[in-house]
Write an enzyme that holds these catalytic residues in place. Structure first.
Site, PDB file in Angstrom:
ATOM      1  N   CYS A  11       0.825  -1.212   0.000  1.00  0.00           N
ATOM      2  CA  CYS A  11       0.000   0.000   0.000  1.00  0.00           C
ATOM      3  C   CYS A  11       0.858   1.260   0.000  1.00  0.00           C
ATOM      4  O   CYS A  11       0.412   2.321   0.433  1.00  0.00           O
ATOM      5  CB  CYS A  11      -0.924   0.011   1.221  1.00  0.00           C
ATOM      6  SG  CYS A  11      -2.029  -1.412   1.344  1.00  0.00           S
ATOM      7  N   ALA A  15       2.389   1.567  -5.143  1.00  0.00           N
ATOM      8  CA  ALA A  15       1.075   0.910  -5.224  1.00  0.00           C
ATOM      9  C   ALA A  15      -0.018   1.952  -5.452  1.00  0.00           C
ATOM     10  O   ALA A  15      -0.995   1.687  -6.174  1.00  0.00           O
ATOM     11  CB  ALA A  15       0.802   0.121  -3.947  1.00  0.00           C
ATOM     12  N   ARG A  35       0.506  -4.989   5.106  1.00  0.00           N
ATOM     13  CA  ARG A  35       1.008  -5.476   6.387  1.00  0.00           C
ATOM     14  C   ARG A  35      -0.037  -5.402   7.484  1.00  0.00           C
ATOM     15  O   ARG A  35      -0.078  -6.237   8.376  1.00  0.00           O
ATOM     16  CB  ARG A  35       2.256  -4.689   6.788  1.00  0.00           C
ATOM     17  CG  ARG A  35       3.492  -5.063   5.999  1.00  0.00           C
ATOM     18  CD  ARG A  35       4.690  -4.236   6.422  1.00  0.00           C
ATOM     19  NE  ARG A  35       4.485  -2.807   6.183  1.00  0.00           N
ATOM     20  CZ  ARG A  35       5.325  -1.851   6.550  1.00  0.00           C
ATOM     21  NH1 ARG A  35       6.426  -2.165   7.226  1.00  0.00           N
ATOM     22  NH2 ARG A  35       5.088  -0.589   6.261  1.00  0.00           N
ATOM     23  N   HIS A  77       9.992 -10.090  -2.200  1.00  0.00           N
ATOM     24  CA  HIS A  77       9.470 -10.413  -3.530  1.00  0.00           C
ATOM     25  C   HIS A  77       9.445 -11.909  -3.819  1.00  0.00           C
ATOM     26  O   HIS A  77       8.442 -12.455  -4.283  1.00  0.00           O
ATOM     27  CB  HIS A  77      10.292  -9.704  -4.618  1.00  0.00           C
ATOM     28  CG  HIS A  77      10.068  -8.233  -4.671  1.00  0.00           C
ATOM     29  ND1 HIS A  77      10.732  -7.409  -5.557  1.00  0.00           N
ATOM     30  CD2 HIS A  77       9.252  -7.422  -3.964  1.00  0.00           C
ATOM     31  CE1 HIS A  77      10.340  -6.158  -5.385  1.00  0.00           C
ATOM     32  NE2 HIS A  77       9.447  -6.143  -4.415  1.00  0.00           N
ATOM     33  N   LYS A  95      10.454  -3.726  -9.387  1.00  0.00           N
ATOM     34  CA  LYS A  95      11.881  -3.996  -9.494  1.00  0.00           C
ATOM     35  C   LYS A  95      12.587  -3.656  -8.182  1.00  0.00           C
ATOM     36  O   LYS A  95      12.063  -2.823  -7.428  1.00  0.00           O
ATOM     37  CB  LYS A  95      12.463  -3.227 -10.685  1.00  0.00           C
ATOM     38  CG  LYS A  95      12.661  -1.718 -10.510  1.00  0.00           C
ATOM     39  CD  LYS A  95      11.488  -0.851 -10.309  1.00  0.00           C
ATOM     40  CE  LYS A  95      10.623  -0.702 -11.532  1.00  0.00           C
ATOM     41  NZ  LYS A  95       9.428   0.131 -11.233  1.00  0.00           N
ATOM     42  N   ASP A 176      18.139  -0.611  -5.840  1.00  0.00           N
ATOM     43  CA  ASP A 176      17.095   0.413  -5.887  1.00  0.00           C
ATOM     44  C   ASP A 176      17.090   1.196  -7.193  1.00  0.00           C
ATOM     45  O   ASP A 176      16.031   1.396  -7.791  1.00  0.00           O
ATOM     46  CB  ASP A 176      17.239   1.379  -4.705  1.00  0.00           C
ATOM     47  CG  ASP A 176      15.993   2.232  -4.527  1.00  0.00           C
ATOM     48  OD1 ASP A 176      14.949   1.668  -4.138  1.00  0.00           O
ATOM     49  OD2 ASP A 176      16.057   3.430  -4.809  1.00  0.00           O
TER      50      ASP A 176
END
Length: 316
Positions: A11, A15, A35, A77, A95, A176
């Site tokens: 969230c 997202a 979560r 992931h 990613k 990142d």
């Protein structure tokens, strides 16, 4: 084309962008999980999502879910991908898709076994600008590729507990932002680099905060990438060909490129697509692949990038 039921895991900011992209497509996510149920319920209410799961496991067991979109920290992931695939769901994951090539290979084998689409949410592969540039490359208008130069730098608050610097959350520049630079390089190169050298500077937490990478492949094409999480750099990519070079600013969601031709110095502005619609292009390409149409999700490129990142980290 059939409209599929998407369920999002996560969230956070990306997202939210994804939910907004679905709304721009005239649709809503079918479900969301996070979560905490409180945060999930608030997210669902904000975006008109009919199902707010109390636990992430419900994403996998709901038979009405066709595609799972994963927008959680990198270190989560692999487990979510595997669970979704085992339950017969197609997967689009943010990613970096996994932490190493071993995790990705396992997931890919599972997807192939079940006849499912597995893909990384890499905007570069879906922006109309890059598809147009691919057409130019294939036409021979630019000649052979010689060199790619990449920059990506962000100035992140020097807080070793946030996700960028936290090793427990798979922080670091390579995972990142390096994934964007390497994906850009792979898009232009004719084959995957097989020669890799790098330099790294570590943050106090132990993650890589600054990285320099040098690549070369069997075709004689070379590339450099300069990454940092603690200094601002332009998000700039330059692909140099025999007949001209292509310069792209804000390359993760690029909508403009300047081509400078070698022979006469002529400059051509190429404009395609919209940065604001980046995630909409991902959604469309994913649904096309799921529906049995052309698969333009480029998992083979994702594998090459994962392989490069795995080798770089092993050398460190």
């Amino acid at each position: 084309m059939k409209k599929h039921n998407w369920a999002a895991i996560g969230c956070g900011a990306i997202a939210r962008q994804f939910a907004q992209a679905m709304r721009a497509e005239g649709r809503t996510l079918y479900a969301v999980a996070g979560r905490t149920h409180e945060k999930t319920a608030a997210f669902a209410e904000e975006y008109g999502i009919p199902h707010a799961y109390e636990s992430i496991s419900q994403v996998f067991t709901d038979e009405n879910v066709d595609i799972v979109y994963i927008a959680t920290p990198h270190n989560t992931h692999s487990a979510y991908i595997d669970e979704a695939l085992r339950h017969g769901k197609h997967v689009l994951c943010e990613k970096a898709i996994t932490l190493d090539i071993g995790e990705l290979s396992r997931a890919q084998a599972l997807a192939q076994e079940r006849g499912l689409i597995l893909a990384e949410a890499m905007t570069i592969y879906h922006m109309p600008l890059y598809k147009r540039l691919r057409e130019l490359m294939e036409s021979g208008a630019l000649g052979k590729l010689r060199m790619v130069q990449m920059n990506f730098g962000s100035f992140k608050e020097y807080d070793m507990t946030n996700r960028f610097f936290n090793p427990a959350l798979a922080g670091g520049a390579l995972w990142d932002i390096g994934v964007y630079a390497l994906s850009f390089i792979r898009w232009f190169m004719s084959c995957c680099p097989d020669q890799i050298a790098s330099q790294v500077r570590y943050a106090p937490s132990g993650v890589d905060e600054q990285v320099g990478i040098l690549l070369a492949n069997k075709a004689g094409e070379m590339a450099t990438a300069a990454l940092t999480l603690h200094a601002k750099q332009p998000k700039r990519g330059v692909a140099a060909f025999e007949k001209g070079y292509v310069e792209i600013e804000e390359y993760p969601r690029a909508e403009k490129a300047v081509i400078v031709y070698t022979e006469d110095g002529r400059r051509e502005l190429l404009e395609c697509g919209s940065a604001a619609d980046a995630l909409r292009y991902e959604i469309r390409d994913m649904e096309q692949a799921v529906a049995g149409g052309p698969d333009e999700m480029y998992l083979d490129y994702t594998r090459d990038v994962s392989r490069m990142m795995t080798e770089i980290r092993k050398k460190w």
